[in-house]
Design an enzyme around this catalytic site. Structure first.
Site, short mmCIF file in Angstrom:
data_model
loop_
_atom_site.label_atom_id
_atom_site.label_comp_id
_atom_site.label_asym_id
_atom_site.label_seq_id
_atom_site.Cartn_x
_atom_site.Cartn_y
_atom_site.Cartn_z
N GLU A 54 -11.63 140.94 -23.10
CA GLU A 54 -10.69 140.70 -21.99
C GLU A 54 -10.63 141.85 -20.99
OE1 GLU A 54 -7.03 139.52 -23.89
OE2 GLU A 54 -7.94 137.73 -24.76
N GLU A 109 -13.47 130.58 -28.13
CA GLU A 109 -12.14 130.45 -28.76
C GLU A 109 -11.49 129.13 -28.35
OE1 GLU A 109 -9.66 133.90 -28.05
OE2 GLU A 109 -11.37 135.27 -28.11
#
Length: 693
Positions: free
Chosen positions: A466, A567
């Site tokens: 991220e 994910e």
């Protein structure tokens, strides 16, 4: 208590935990022997707080479990924002996967010095909730705009009103073509009018054109949003423009774009409403006060999932199947000609994996479903730095070792998630307290320890999770640290493909991580020498719309790197709708040539990161969304029946992967063989030796 001002809500007494010196101090009861593994329990506590001038604090119910091997586990059951004014219910469910030598339930949470008051605490086996039926949706009117006067007919803003004291007027000169994402969904369409709403006198960011849509929405339909937007002159910094929906008291993001020029930009997004609202409003907002806003051709229309999947099936035939000729040899030619052939695909080679946890693999039912239905795995937390080294120098690789052993012994490939996580809230306090030199040393130690220990075991690594949403290591160690993380990881384990990984890439609702920003980020890393080998799209998505997802994949595909959904999870209170969303995402991934794998972010109830996203109920029942997963995977298997030609050959077209073929001669002799169809552009000729037939 409190001079009689605090009395029990029910019964004659309540318990109080006083003189607390730690957040985890509270009221507990040992329930060892009272709870069984693999059963779901519901705990309900009635709580409030008192004292220390704290009027509101989080109170939570937690389960402490000690396993026979002395491994401690803490399970959060539920939490609630409690006050000193009234009693409130704290309610949640839990499940024990493995055997436990001790189990304690306790109430904790408020800051030290604040008393926890407990009126009651009950624990019972949770009732099974019957699945909701598929919601009836009459006359969905796919592709039909639900808004009034999108074209600004007669140059008037009828149907629209200004949100706030801004001014709406109509002007000419906007694009007459549909925005690309809408065009992909709607196909051939009449041109737009060329008129747009000009919004002036904006004194707040939320001011803009609005329309009520309460009576126009149908529950459980997925709606796509499409609009052209432009800003007036005089902007001197990037501005976010957003299509927002006010559904009662809830704000829903219908798509965003960042603008820093005087051009028209497309906003594309989606949403769904699952509970009947008393008030629903759509409006366009975002730019700084004083910035004029131009809005053209706003459309909100339901999307046809099945029509999109029909298109994707045709696409998948082109990119995931090959023509195959089986040439049989090793037997008498007379036996081979006209023999009966039955071809069955046993496994598609396209990776479909899932997130697992250490506690989950103690549950045999979980493991059984996992091994039967997935060929890749990723560890939810157990490889993250905060898990493997929660305190400086105290390393815990046992959980990851156990999970890796399960996977490797069952030929399950694994992704390494993650070496670092750039978001500060996920970084251990002992690291955050360090000076620059010590953080740099800790980073190098982490790389060396992890990569050397597991060299050759993980096919992928998410190197620094991220980076579009966090910058802890970059802020502390400088811009070069990100590149150095990739370089060092590659040096330590050259066999692993190194990924970037981020969220909201594919859904149009976050300007920080739109495909263009992601591409810029990846190219910047590569230009500085980082060996970025793959693109991770997390895929925590709501109400997915195929063309929006596909557009993001198309743009990222220009980099020539493999794309993985790393994910993936979807959420709906209705299992059928949840299954619809999962089906959309699986086909979009499978139908795109740049995508090389899908990882689900779990499947088992009570072990998901999002509510209403599980595919298997906690006690092992596969729900409607899980059945859809199995149905899609079954669709991705090819079968063929027929007879060999005069040359002893058999032709068919099938998905890439593993196959079994049964050959039965005219004299009823049988032989069973296996073969593999590899990914490739041209027809594959596969020789099958039938010696001994």
């Amino acid at each position: 208590m409190a001079d009689g001002k605090i009395v029990p809500q029910s019964g004659k007494a309540f318990a109080a935990a006083t003189e607390r010196t730690q957040n985890w101090n509270g009221i507990q009861q040992e329930i060892t022997g009272k709870v069984e593994r693999k059963r779901v329990y519901e705990a309900t506590a009635v709580v409030r707080i008192y004292g220390n001038n704290v009027t509101s604090a989080t109170v939570q119910a937690t389960l402490w479990v000690q396993n026979p091997n002395q491994r401690d586990q803490y399970i959060g059951i539920a939490n609630v924002q409690a006050t000193d004014k009234e009693w409130i219910q704290c309610k949640g469910k839990f499940l024990l996967n493995g055997s436990a030598s001790r189990v304690v339930i306790y109430i904790e949470g408020p800051p030290p010095g604040t008393d926890i008051l407990l009126n009651s605490l009950t624990l019972k086996h949770a009732e099974k909730i019957p699945p909701s039926p598929r919601p009836p949706i009459e006359n969905p009117a796919f592709g039909v705009n639900i808004l009034t006067n999108s074209q600004l007919t007669d140059g008037k803003t009828n149907g629209w009103f200004p949100l706030g004291n801004c001014t709406l007027s109509v002007a000419e000169g906007s694009p007459r073509i549909l925005p690309p994402l809408a065009r992909d969904s709607l196909g051939p369409h009449e041109p737009l009018s060329g008129r747009y709403m000009l919004v002036t006198n904006r004194t707040q960011t939320w001011m803009g054109p609005a329309q009520m849509i309460t009576d126009k929405l149908k529950l459980f339909l997925t709606y796509q949003i499409s609009v052209w937007v432009k800003l007036g002159s005089g902007i001197n910094s990037p501005q976010n423009v957003n299509v927002a929906l006010g559904i009662d008291s809830q704000w829903i993001n219908g798509g965003q774009v960042e603008i820093n020029d005087d051009k028209w930009h497309e906003i594309g997004g989606s949403f769904r409403v699952e509970k009947q609202p008393s008030k629903a409003l759509v409006y366009i907002q975002g730019p700084s006060s004083g910035v004029d806003l131009m809005v053209a051709g706003l459309q909100i229309f339901p999307v046809d999932r099945l029509a999109r999947i029909k298109h994707l099936r045709r696409q998948c035939d082109k990119i995931r199947r090959s023509d195959v000729i089986l040439k049989f040899s090793g037997a008498d030619a007379s036996k081979l000609s006209g023999a009966t052939v039955k071809v069955r695909q046993t496994r598609n080679s396209f990776p479909v994996g899932t997130c697992i946890s250490r506690s989950s693999i103690d549950n045999e039912d979980f493991v059984d479903f996992f091994l039967k239905n997935f060929n890749w795995a990723v560890f939810g937390n157990e490889l993250k730095w905060y898990w493997t080294e929660p305190e400086q120098g105290k390393l815990n690789y046992q959980d990851a070792d156990d999970m890796l052993n399960l996977c490797s012994s069952n030929n399950i490939e694994t992704r390494g998630h993650c070496i670092f996580w750039e978001v500060q809230a996920t970084v251990q306090q002992w690291i955050q307290k360090m000076n620059q030199t010590d953080i740099n040393t800790a980073v190098q130690n982490r790389l060396t320890s992890l990569l050397n220990r597991y060299k050759g075991n993980f096919k992928h690594y998410d190197v620094n999770n991220e980076m579009l949403h966090g910058s802890f290591y970059q802020d502390k160690l400088g811009k070069d640290i990100r590149v150095n993380m990739f370089k060092t990881a590659h040096q330590l384990d050259p066999s692993a493909t190194l990924f970037v990984n981020d969220y909201h890439i594919e859904d149009g609702c976050d300007p920080k991580s739109c495909p263009e920003k992601y591409i810029e980020h990846i190219l910047d890393l590569q230009e500085k020498g980082a060996p970025v080998g793959g693109i991770g799209i997390q895929g925590h998505i709501d109400s997915p719309v195929g063309p929006i997802v596909c557009s993001a994949l198309d743009r990222l595909g220009i980099l020539g790197l493999p794309i993985w959904f790393t994910e993936l999870d979807v959420s709906s209170i209705n299992e059928h709708i949840r299954g619809d969303d999962l089906e959309v995402m699986m086909w979009e991934a499978f139908g795109h040539p740049a995508v090389e794998g899908i990882m689900l972010w779990g499947f088992w109830e009570l072990f998901m990161s999002r509510d209403n996203s599980h595919l298997v109920n906690a006690e092992g029942d596969v729900n409607e969304a899980g059945k859809r997963l199995l149905a899609v995977k079954k669709d991705w298997l090819s079968h063929a029946n027929g007879r060999t030609d005069q040359n002893g050959a058999f032709a068919f077209r099938g998905y890439h992967g593993n196959y079994a073929v049964e050959v039965i001669t005219s004299s009823s002799q049988k032989v069973l063989k296996t073969f593999v169809v590899e990914k490739g552009d041209s027809a594959q000729v596969i020789n099958v030796d039938l010696q001994g037939l």
